[in-house]
Design a protein around this motif. Structure first.
Motif, PDB file in Angstrom:
ATOM      1  N   GLU A  80       0.850  -1.196   0.000  1.00 27.93           N
ATOM      2  CA  GLU A  80       0.000   0.000   0.000  1.00 27.93           C
ATOM      3  C   GLU A  80       0.879   1.236   0.000  1.00 27.93           C
ATOM      4  N   ASP A  81       2.054   1.102   0.603  1.00 27.00           N
ATOM      5  CA  ASP A  81       2.990   2.224   0.695  1.00 27.00           C
ATOM      6  C   ASP A  81       4.387   1.619   0.661  1.00 27.00           C
ATOM      7  N   PHE A  82       5.324   2.319   0.027  1.00 26.76           N
ATOM      8  CA  PHE A  82       6.692   1.789  -0.032  1.00 26.76           C
ATOM      9  C   PHE A  82       7.690   2.930  -0.041  1.00 26.76           C
ATOM     10  N   ILE A  83       8.709   2.844   0.791  1.00 29.86           N
ATOM     11  CA  ILE A  83       9.777   3.842   0.785  1.00 29.86           C
ATOM     12  C   ILE A  83      11.082   3.139   0.461  1.00 29.86           C
ATOM     13  N   GLU A  84      11.647   3.471  -0.689  1.00 24.36           N
ATOM     14  CA  GLU A  84      12.888   2.818  -1.087  1.00 24.36           C
ATOM     15  C   GLU A  84      14.068   3.440  -0.350  1.00 24.36           C
ATOM     16  N   LEU A  85      15.009   2.600   0.065  1.00 26.52           N
ATOM     17  CA  LEU A  85      16.213   3.059   0.759  1.00 26.52           C
ATOM     18  C   LEU A  85      17.441   2.668  -0.056  1.00 26.52           C
ATOM     19  N   HIS A  86      18.465   3.473   0.046  1.00 22.53           N
ATOM     20  CA  HIS A  86      19.619   3.285  -0.853  1.00 22.53           C
ATOM     21  C   HIS A  86      20.942   3.179  -0.103  1.00 22.53           C
ATOM     22  N   GLY A  87      21.902   2.527  -0.763  1.00 24.25           N
ATOM     23  CA  GLY A  87      23.301   2.635  -0.358  1.00 24.25           C
ATOM     24  C   GLY A  87      23.785   1.615   0.650  1.00 24.25           C
ATOM     25  N   ASP A  88      25.078   1.291   0.555  1.00 25.86           N
ATOM     26  CA  ASP A  88      25.660   0.338   1.499  1.00 25.86           C
ATOM     27  C   ASP A  88      26.466   1.043   2.587  1.00 25.86           C
ATOM     28  N   ARG A  89      26.531   2.375   2.530  1.00 25.28           N
ATOM     29  CA  ARG A  89      27.262   3.190   3.509  1.00 25.28           C
ATOM     30  C   ARG A  89      28.774   3.019   3.423  1.00 25.28           C
ATOM     31  N   ASN A  90      29.237   2.389   2.330  1.00 26.59           N
ATOM     32  CA  ASN A  90      30.675   2.219   2.176  1.00 26.59           C
ATOM     33  C   ASN A  90      31.171   2.745   0.838  1.00 26.59           C
ATOM     34  N   VAL A  91      30.553   2.247  -0.226  1.00 24.27           N
ATOM     35  CA  VAL A  91      31.096   2.514  -1.551  1.00 24.27           C
ATOM     36  C   VAL A  91      30.086   3.175  -2.476  1.00 24.27           C
ATOM     37  N   PRO A 133      29.473  -6.328  -4.805  1.00 25.20           N
ATOM     38  CA  PRO A 133      29.535  -6.511  -3.343  1.00 25.20           C
ATOM     39  C   PRO A 133      28.717  -5.462  -2.583  1.00 25.20           C
ATOM     40  N   GLU A 134      28.719  -4.226  -3.090  1.00 23.76           N
ATOM     41  CA  GLU A 134      27.973  -3.175  -2.395  1.00 23.76           C
ATOM     42  C   GLU A 134      26.472  -3.472  -2.385  1.00 23.76           C
ATOM     43  N   GLY A 135      26.009  -4.228  -3.385  1.00 28.01           N
ATOM     44  CA  GLY A 135      24.601  -4.631  -3.410  1.00 28.01           C
ATOM     45  C   GLY A 135      24.296  -5.585  -2.269  1.00 28.01           C
ATOM     46  N   TYR A 136      25.186  -6.568  -2.074  1.00 26.36           N
ATOM     47  CA  TYR A 136      24.967  -7.532  -0.994  1.00 26.36           C
ATOM     48  C   TYR A 136      25.107  -6.852   0.365  1.00 26.36           C
ATOM     49  N   ARG A 137      26.026  -5.874   0.451  1.00 20.20           N
ATOM     50  CA  ARG A 137      26.206  -5.160   1.733  1.00 20.20           C
ATOM     51  C   ARG A 137      25.026  -4.224   2.005  1.00 20.20           C
ATOM     52  N   LYS A 138      24.487  -3.669   0.938  1.00 21.66           N
ATOM     53  CA  LYS A 138      23.266  -2.852   1.082  1.00 21.66           C
ATOM     54  C   LYS A 138      22.121  -3.739   1.579  1.00 21.66           C
ATOM     55  N   GLY A 172      35.595  -7.489  -2.866  1.00 23.18           N
ATOM     56  CA  GLY A 172      35.251  -8.669  -2.053  1.00 23.18           C
ATOM     57  C   GLY A 172      33.881  -9.256  -2.293  1.00 23.18           C
ATOM     58  N   GLN A 173      33.613  -9.629  -3.539  1.00 23.36           N
ATOM     59  CA  GLN A 173      32.325 -10.260  -3.862  1.00 23.36           C
ATOM     60  C   GLN A 173      32.106 -11.508  -3.003  1.00 23.36           C
ATOM     61  N   ALA A 174      33.154 -12.344  -2.910  1.00 26.12           N
ATOM     62  CA  ALA A 174      33.032 -13.594  -2.156  1.00 26.12           C
ATOM     63  C   ALA A 174      32.732 -13.306  -0.681  1.00 26.12           C
ATOM     64  N   GLU A 175      33.464 -12.362  -0.116  1.00 26.78           N
ATOM     65  CA  GLU A 175      33.279 -12.035   1.309  1.00 26.78           C
ATOM     66  C   GLU A 175      31.876 -11.492   1.555  1.00 26.78           C
ATOM     67  N   ALA A 176      31.400 -10.641   0.649  1.00 23.99           N
ATOM     68  CA  ALA A 176      30.082 -10.014   0.840  1.00 23.99           C
ATOM     69  C   ALA A 176      28.983 -11.076   0.845  1.00 23.99           C
ATOM     70  N   ILE A 177      29.065 -12.017  -0.084  1.00 22.57           N
ATOM     71  CA  ILE A 177      28.042 -13.067  -0.166  1.00 22.57           C
ATOM     72  C   ILE A 177      28.128 -13.988   1.051  1.00 22.57           C
ATOM     73  N   ALA A 178      29.361 -14.396   1.390  1.00 26.73           N
ATOM     74  CA  ALA A 178      29.559 -15.270   2.555  1.00 26.73           C
ATOM     75  C   ALA A 178      28.996 -14.624   3.829  1.00 26.73           C
ATOM     76  N   ARG A 179      29.304 -13.348   4.003  1.00 28.53           N
ATOM     77  CA  ARG A 179      28.837 -12.607   5.190  1.00 28.53           C
ATOM     78  C   ARG A 179      27.310 -12.620   5.244  1.00 28.53           C
ATOM     79  N   ASN A 180      26.662 -12.324   4.125  1.00 31.16           N
ATOM     80  CA  ASN A 180      25.199 -12.305   4.090  1.00 31.16           C
ATOM     81  C   ASN A 180      24.616 -13.654   4.492  1.00 31.16           C
ATOM     82  N   ILE A 181      25.173 -14.727   3.900  1.00 29.80           N
ATOM     83  CA  ILE A 181      24.647 -16.058   4.178  1.00 29.80           C
ATOM     84  C   ILE A 181      24.715 -16.325   5.684  1.00 29.80           C
TER      85      ILE A 181
END
Lengths: 321, 281
Positions: A80-91, A133-138, A172-181
């Motif tokens: 009904e309502d959506f507020i999009e948020l942006h950024g990983d605060r790093n890159v 990686p910034e996508g996964y960190r976001k 660090g694509q690998a690190e970002a994905i591993a961290r998320n998991i």
């Protein structure tokens, strides 16, 4: 763009449309009405027989259909309502990964998902749904934010893979994905993951650790795409159909092997033929699951989540002879 | 006139009876071509005395290097791969497994064991690249998960030695979920505040780097190891450009902040022990 197996159906549908128009312009008589009804029923029959017999590769094609709804389509239709948020605060702010808080049936939910583009410009902007990686960190930042405010999380997965690039490796694509998991296992709020298109390997898994992992009917989820699998195991791109069969990557396969928790039915012909219906089904399904999950304590959810994934795998345990 | 005269005619020694230099007496470094006695190579922790090239060794050698007096108890040695998908490409998966088992004498691509390292109890899991490229299927995932569970139960530190091309395609969805399974167990290990050292060796890529290999309390690598998410060939094909020199090496990862340090194999036992003792005293 029509897929090969969609063409015969589209031709009949076109014919039907012409007939209907003709009937409208000329005072329709019983004969035309009868012919229209007959054509309608043969279209339905053709559709049924076509979509019941789809090969795994054809389902992969459906999952990538250019008119298939994407993550933001679902979010906009369901909320009904959506507020999009942006950024990983790093890159950076990764446009291939979107997220934000939405209201669904009065409940606040954090939505996170890969986003594909519909035209050339958008596709480039969204990097074809391949996050860096910034996508996964976001994604992780937003999920932690949801946890902070005790809001459930819904992830929508649609990616041909995490982006393989120089900067992606450097950051660090690998690190970002591993961290998320790892971190997703410990989230104290309910997490529901839905594969809405392509679920390719680590790039998908990086946002797909949930209390419920569901797949839309005509999607795929596996360790590698059929094309890449073909190029590695058959040393040629020509064996994608065989690779798709061998990988057992459809929603039915994955459910059969207990690697996901459920399949969400799509309308006959695929999600793109009736998006409204798909949005409603997805909304109802996630609200049902959410109700069940909210009845559990955070500790129970976490331990069930961990146990579920720890049971996955098939091996033989031979005893000492 | 010939220097030597053949006294007997028709000498036909079968090949297998011919005398040769015994195998394995000498080691020739593939990098600098330096030749050294195999015994010396072994004493040098399987590194070249001249250029420090780290040979791609397996679990047998790492256990010998790290466990005191090469004494350890192997965990779950009887887990073997099944073929849940009846996967067939140019060869059947079951055949590949059998061939690899025969070639390597191993059951699958990881071995785990428990013992002491400089008197400190430790659980170690180590991958064997010789077994289908060290690929991670259900057996690898399950053995690592159980090794972590063992560390949790014994309250011992955990050391993971990775050397793998990534997930095992022949187990498709099952191998993908091993990334989740191992990461879940590591989350529990972290929650129990038990130390986890991840050693990345040449090569560590794909689903292995995108799960347990990158989740160490400290991530450590051997010199010059190739480490990355996507393989160099895939990246080159995607971007259509040559890759920078030294891209995806251990030194490159250290420079970009993804490793705590690089360690020479000869020094790792001592350095890991020192670090663990700092944490645990």
């Amino acid at each position: 763009m029509l897929l090969d197996f969609e063409k015969p159906i589209a031709e009949l549908e076109e014919k039907l449309a012409t007939m209907k128009e003709y009937a409208l312009q000329h005072n329709s008589n019983g004969n035309i009405e009868q012919a229209i009804r007959e054509l309608e029923s043969s279209i339905l029959q053709l559709k049924r027989s076509t979509y019941q017999q789809l090969t795994r590769w054809q389902k992969v094609q459906l999952s990538r259909h250019s008119e298939r709804p994407y993550t933001l389509d679902y979010i906009q239709a369901i909320c009904e309502d959506f507020i999009e948020l942006h950024g990983d605060r790093n890159v950076a702010d990764d446009k291939a990964m979107v997220g934000g808080f939405g209201k669904v049936a009065g409940q606040t939910i954090m939505f996170v998902g890969q986003q594909k583009g519909r035209n050339t410009k958008q596709r480039q902007l969204r990097n074809f749904g391949m996050a860096n990686p910034e996508g996964y960190r976001k994604a992780l930042r937003l999920m932690k934010l949801a946890e902070k405010f005790n809001k459930p999380i819904v992830t929508l997965i649609d990616t041909p893979g995490a982006f393989p690039g120089i900067l992606a490796e450097e950051r660090g694509q690998a690190e970002a994905i591993a961290r998320n998991i790892q971190q997703m296992f410990m989230l104290r709020v309910p997490v529901i993951c839905i594969i809405i298109g392509e679920g390719a390997s680590g790039g998908a898994l990086g946002i797909a650790i949930g209390d419920r992992v569901l797949m839309l009917e005509n999607t795929w989820y596996s360790v590698i795409s059929p094309e890449s699998c073909s190029s590695i195991l058959w040393r040629s791109w020509e064996y994608k159909e065989q690779a798709a069969e061998a990988l057992r990557l459809t929603s039915q396969d994955m459910l059969h092997h207990h690697l996901i928790d459920g399949v969400i039915t799509e309308p006959l012909g695929g999600a793109h033929t009736d998006p409204g219906l798909v949005f409603q089904t997805v909304k109802d399904t996630l609200l049902n699951h959410l109700e069940d999950l909210l009845a559990l304590s955070p500790e129970a959810r976490i331990s069930q989540r961990i146990d579920k994934f720890c049971r996955m795998g098939v091996y033989k345990e031979t005893s000492l002879v | 006139m010939a220097w030597f005269n053949r006294k007997e005619k028709g000498i036909v020694t079968p090949t297998e009876n011919k005398k040769e230099t015994p195998d394995g007496l000498w080691y020739k470094c593939p990098e600098c071509k330096n030749v050294m006695p195999s015994r010396e190579h072994r004493q040098n922790a399987y590194t070249c005395s001249s250029c420090d090239h780290h040979e791609r060794i397996g679990s047998r050698e790492y256990f010998e290097i790290l466990f005191d007096q090469n004494q350890f108890t192997e965990l779950d040695p009887h887990l073997e791969a099944d073929d849940p998908l009846q996967f067939v490409d140019s060869a059947a998966y079951t055949q590949r497994i059998r061939a690899s088992q025969k070639k390597t004498g191993l059951t699958d691509a990881v071995r785990s064991a428990y013992g002491t390292m400089n008197e400190l109890p430790i659980t170690i899991a180590c991958m064997d690249f010789g077994f289908i490229g060290g690929s991670m299927g259900s057996v690898v995932g399950e053995k690592i998960a159980r090794a972590i569970a063992h560390a949790l139960h014994q309250r011992s530190p955990f050391l993971m030695i990775s050397r793998s091309g990534g997930a095992r395609m022949q187990e498709a969805g099952f191998s993908l979920m091993q990334m989740a399974k191992t990461s879940a167990k590591l989350a529990l290990l972290a929650e129990a505040r038990l130390p986890y050292i991840s050693l990345l060796t040449d090569p560590t890529t794909g689903g292995v780097s995108a799960s347990y290999a990158m989740l160490g309390d400290v991530n450590v690598a051997e010199p010059k190891a190739l480490i990355g998410f996507a393989g160099p060939r895939v990246i080159r094909e995607t971007i259509g450009k040559d890759l920078p020199r030294g891209f995806q090496t251990a030194e490159y990862l250290l420079e970009h902040g993804f490793l705590d340090f690089i360690v020479h194999r000869k020094e790792m036992k001592e350095k890991f022990s020192r670090l663990l003792k700092m944490w645990l005293d």
